[in-house]
Design a protein around this motif. Structure first.
Motif, short mmCIF file in Angstrom:
data_model
loop_
_atom_site.label_atom_id
_atom_site.label_comp_id
_atom_site.label_asym_id
_atom_site.label_seq_id
_atom_site.Cartn_x
_atom_site.Cartn_y
_atom_site.Cartn_z
N ILE A 1 0.83 -1.64 -0.02
CA ILE A 1 -0.26 0.31 -0.08
C ILE A 1 0.83 0.65 0.45
O ILE A 1 -0.20 2.22 0.22
N ARG A 2 2.34 1.56 -0.54
CA ARG A 2 3.09 2.11 -0.35
C ARG A 2 3.30 3.14 1.23
O ARG A 2 3.08 4.54 0.76
N CYS A 3 3.04 2.80 2.24
CA CYS A 3 2.59 3.75 3.28
C CYS A 3 4.08 3.52 3.79
O CYS A 3 4.25 4.89 4.14
N CYS B 1 8.14 0.76 5.72
CA CYS B 1 9.86 -0.51 4.66
C CYS B 1 11.33 0.22 4.99
O CYS B 1 11.83 0.73 4.99
N THR C 1 10.12 -2.09 -0.83
CA THR C 1 9.18 -1.23 -1.58
C THR C 1 9.18 -1.20 -3.08
O THR C 1 8.68 -2.15 -4.15
N VAL D 1 4.15 -8.28 3.00
CA VAL D 1 4.59 -8.14 1.65
C VAL D 1 6.23 -8.76 1.68
O VAL D 1 7.55 -8.68 2.38
S1 SF4 Z 1 6.28 -3.17 0.66
FE1 SF4 Z 1 6.73 -1.13 2.14
S2 SF4 Z 1 5.09 0.00 0.92
FE2 SF4 Z 1 4.63 -1.41 0.94
S3 SF4 Z 1 3.32 -2.63 2.39
FE3 SF4 Z 1 5.09 -3.10 2.86
S4 SF4 Z 1 6.06 -1.19 4.20
FE4 SF4 Z 1 4.76 -0.22 2.81
#
Ligand code: SF4
Ligand code: SF4
Lengths: 451, 312
Positions: free
Chosen positions: A382-384, A387, A398, A434
């Motif tokens: 969800i591009r939060c 990470c 991501t 992920v």
């Molecule tokens: S990969 Fe990164 S940006 Fe994507 S949902 Fe997980 S923590 Fe958030």
């Protein structure tokens, strides 16, 4: 030490990024280190370290003594293997190694007599020339005991042209559940310090830091007291105890160097390129044993823990003890574990069976109960940005994951997946679960293929 | 013992936040504003919220079925979109228009882009932008609170902009007893929700702070220069859609940058565009366009603000 006294630790050092984890250390943190007697059958994999595997020096039917070298190290990056028991070699066959997959191992039948080869005790080893000390360390089969199992003598051999100004002793132990280094620092304080002095004199380091996370107050106090009592100085300075913030991966070499010295190790370089050597506290204890007592690495301190064990604890275990024999000494299971992890629960490796032996690189075994088993399905990212915020080496996990998922390999060059140290902090924090580390591993493989 | 242990790659332990929990937090945080909205706009609010939420979930399911994706209407994201969409609608909006808005929000803005996580524009805002373009009359008919018929009650921003009426009742503005979109009027309720989200760490504080601070600074300066033409900073922060935009829309993780620096730039950009439109543009309000424009540059921001490579 209870939570409420933590403010006493005052100013703490740390690195940028990382995650704070539930610690689960209370299960074993107060448990004194106890020895586990070696069972009847020992399994000694030929190759328990990073580097070239060992060549067996014994044949089935041979009798061996405690401390006898049974696996030769032929390459430079390798470490010899010694028998932890006296008895007879039964076979050399492939077994499942908890870290390195299916590999040959020497099976020894323990005769229970503990007949040792003669260990050379040394009274004043610090006066020995440093080449001799490194040779002793090498012959003792020492590897880094913090988990990476990198041969110790290689780390001590500083290539010509490089100078080391700082030695950092790693007492961070940032993985949840593990307490073996903590207990060693409390119970074997003096021995660890003697080991540290040896390393410092070999490296001729000007500054010596002992870095401990703030959740190990008893270790911090023990070490502080001991350094003051020993009054030993190097280049006019005593060992400095550094209090680190409790944060994962505080014990990673690059993070430790950043936290203590504010130095960054450049991509693809080693700590010695910035004038630093990092040694784990447990390794320093093993160095003491090897040099002062002449004892090769035939046992180590391991934390056996998890809610499924009736009596979790910290134990001195002979290398090669099968896991199933350990469980009995921990009071057996209260329930059948659902998952067995060699190492900590973040970077550790899930195991297929209880038949695996304890090897040099195992810091702990965590038995996870069915209730605590965490199984998730991967959801869309969800591009939060969590990470990205927490990656200690400034990567964009991501984006790497995305490029791997959609096979856009050429984009990987600018994302530098090879800088990733696979600490798993990004995968831990991801709300969509992920499997970022797996994607990054794939990216690394593709990156090296494309070059 | 049988060898039937569960095997997986590390990590073997995870945070307890998850996408569902984040969505649940947003729903909880929206609750005060929704209650305020129902209090002020009565049955109109109840109907529009219900229609918007149900139609968003329905369109999500229909599109996912149609595009052979997994049906995920229970993950909470369609509910959140439905809530947000209703919150930025005028209370007098006809029901069918609201359904059209949901169709655009879920169908066009979200599912056609690839579903959750793949959209570029905030779905609720794109839905509203579409309605603004297609049905401008419906979208600019405001009623005063507690009145069910749409007598034209211009929004505070409209009043300031078009009639230079600078008699502002700050208390009413803060509580939300002014005309405006359903959920945007009560600053108090939105701030409570925002604090909840910040405490829960569901949203990052950079964007709301950068956004609101930018608006505050620009409006203070313009108010200092021309106090008779431009309203003060407090007015610009409390009025219109700024708070709902800064707290709930600009912080949408999917459509905002993943880097910290990117988020600062994003927030400042939103504030700048909002103020340019509010002060010198043809519209009284600029929150929606500012966020949509910044959504569009988010991929670029992600590239430009990539963190420095460690050790170089
Ligand atoms: S990969 Fe990164 S940006 Fe994507 S949902 Fe997980 S923590 Fe958030
Ligand atoms: S990208 Fe690599 S180094 Fe960064 S947090 Fe993830 S595993 Fe750790």
């Amino acid at each position: 030490m209870p939570e409420k006294y933590r403010f006493l630790t005052g100013y703490m050092k740390t690195f940028k990024g990382g995650v704070s984890l539930p610690e689960h250390k209370d299960l074993t943190v107060d448990k004194k280190i106890r020895p586990i007697p070696p069972p009847f059958e020992m399994i000694l994999p030929l190759g328990q370290h990073t580097g070239a595997p060992n060549k067996p020096l014994v044949n089935p039917g041979d009798s061996v003594k405690v401390g006898q070298c049974i696996g030769k190290a032929e390459a430079f990056i390798s470490a010899p293997l010694h028998s932890p028991v006296s008895g007879t070699v039964k076979a050399i066959k492939d077994i499942f190694n908890p870290i390195y997959g299916k590999k040959p191992a020497i099976i020894i039948e323990n005769n229970g007599k503990d007949t040792p080869v003669s260990f050379i005790k040394r009274e004043d080893p610090e006066s020995l020339p440093k080449e001799e000390l490194i040779a002793i360390i090498k012959d003792a089969g020492l590897v880094g005991l913090g988990g990476a199992a990198f041969p110790t003598h290689v780390k001590m051999n500083i290539p010509k042209g490089k100078t080391i100004d700082t030695l950092i002793v790693n007492g961070a132990e940032c993985e949840p559940y593990l307490t073996c280094d903590h207990r060693l620092m409390v119970e074997r304080t003096g021995e660890i310090l003697k080991g540290v002095y040896l390393v410092a004199s070999i490296l001729n380091a000007k500054n010596i830091f002992l870095a401990i996370e703030e959740n190990k107050l008893s270790a911090i106090f023990a070490m502080e007291k001991a350094t003051v009592q020993m009054k030993k100085e190097f280049h006019g300075k005593q060992i400095q105890i550094i209090v680190l913030k409790t944060k994962y991966p505080q014990g990673g070499e690059k993070q430790l160097i950043k936290a203590v010295l504010k130095r960054e190790v450049p991509p693809g370089k080693l700590p010695l390129d910035v004038g630093v050597v990092v040694q784990n506290a447990g390794t320093c204890f093993a160095i003491y044993e090897a040099v002062y007592k002449g004892k090769p690495l035939i046992e180590r301190c391991v934390t056996f823990t998890g809610k499924c064990l009736r009596e979790p604890g910290n134990f001195t275990v002979k290398i090669g003890t099968p896991l199933k024999d350990v469980v009995g000494h921990c009071g057996g299971f209260t329930e059948t574990p659902a998952k067995i992890i060699a190492g900590g629960p973040i970077m550790g490796i899930a195991q297929y069976s209880l038949d695996i032996p304890i090897i040099k690189g195992i810091t702990g075994i965590v038995f996870i109960s069915k209730k605590d088993l965490e199984i998730y399905e991967e959801l869309p990212c969800i591009r939060c940005g969590k990470c990205v915020d927490i990656c200690p080496v400034n990567l964009m996990p991501t984006d790497i994951g995305r490029m791997v998922k959609y096979s856009r390999w050429h984009y990987l060059d600018e994302l530098h997946p090879s800088d990733c140290m696979e600490c798993g902090a990004c995968a831990y924090i991801c709300p969509s679960r992920v499997p970022l580390v797996q994607y990054i591993k794939l990216a690394k493989i593709k990156e090296s293929e494309r070059k | 013992m049988e060898n039937n242990f569960y095997i997986s790659q590390g990590p073997h332990q995870f945070t307890n936040t998850s996408v569902q929990k984040m969505m649940k937090d947003v729903i909880i945080a929206l609750a005060p504003a929704i209650f305020a909205s129902i209090y002020f706009f009565r049955i109109r609010a109840v109907i529009l919220f219900a229609v918007s939420i149900v139609s968003c979930m329905a369109f999500e399911a229909i599109f996912q079925l149609f595009m052979k994706r997994k049906i995920t209407i229970l993950d909470g994201s369609a509910v959140v979109t439905g809530m947000l969409l209703a919150m930025i609608m005028p209370p007098s909006l006809p029901i069918w228009t609201c359904i059209v808005g949901s169709l655009v929000a879920i169908g066009l803005a979200k599912q056609l882009f690839g579903g959750l996580g793949a959209n570029i524009f905030n779905p609720a805002l794109l839905g509203r932008a579409f309605l603004m373009a297609a049905f401008p009359t419906y979208m600019t008919r405001w009623n005063m609170p507690f009145t069910l018929d749409a007598v034209t009650g211009a929004t505070p921003l409209g009043l300031v902009k078009f009639t230079q009426n600078l008699n502002i009742n700050y208390q009413e503005l803060f509580i939300g007893r002014v005309s405006g979109s359903l959920g945007e009027t009560s600053a108090l309720a939105l701030i409570i929700g925002g604090i909840y989200l910040l405490i829960k760490k569901t949203i990052d504080w950079c964007i709301p702070l950068a956004y609101i601070a930018t608006v505050f600074v620009i409006s203070s300066v313009t108010n200092m220069i021309a106090p008779d033409t431009y309203a003060g900073a407090v007015f610009h922060v409390l009025a219109g859609g700024l708070l709902i935009g800064a707290i709930f829309m600009a912080t949408d993780p999917v459509t905002s940058p993943v880097t910290k620096t990117g988020r600062w730039v994003f927030g400042i950009g939103c504030g700048l565009i909002t103020m340019i439109i509010r002060l010198w543009g043809g519209l009284p309000e600029g929150v929606m366009y500012s966020i949509l424009l910044m959504n569009a540059v988010t991929p670029l921001l992600n590239r430009l603000t990539r963190p420095r490579r460690y050790g170089t």
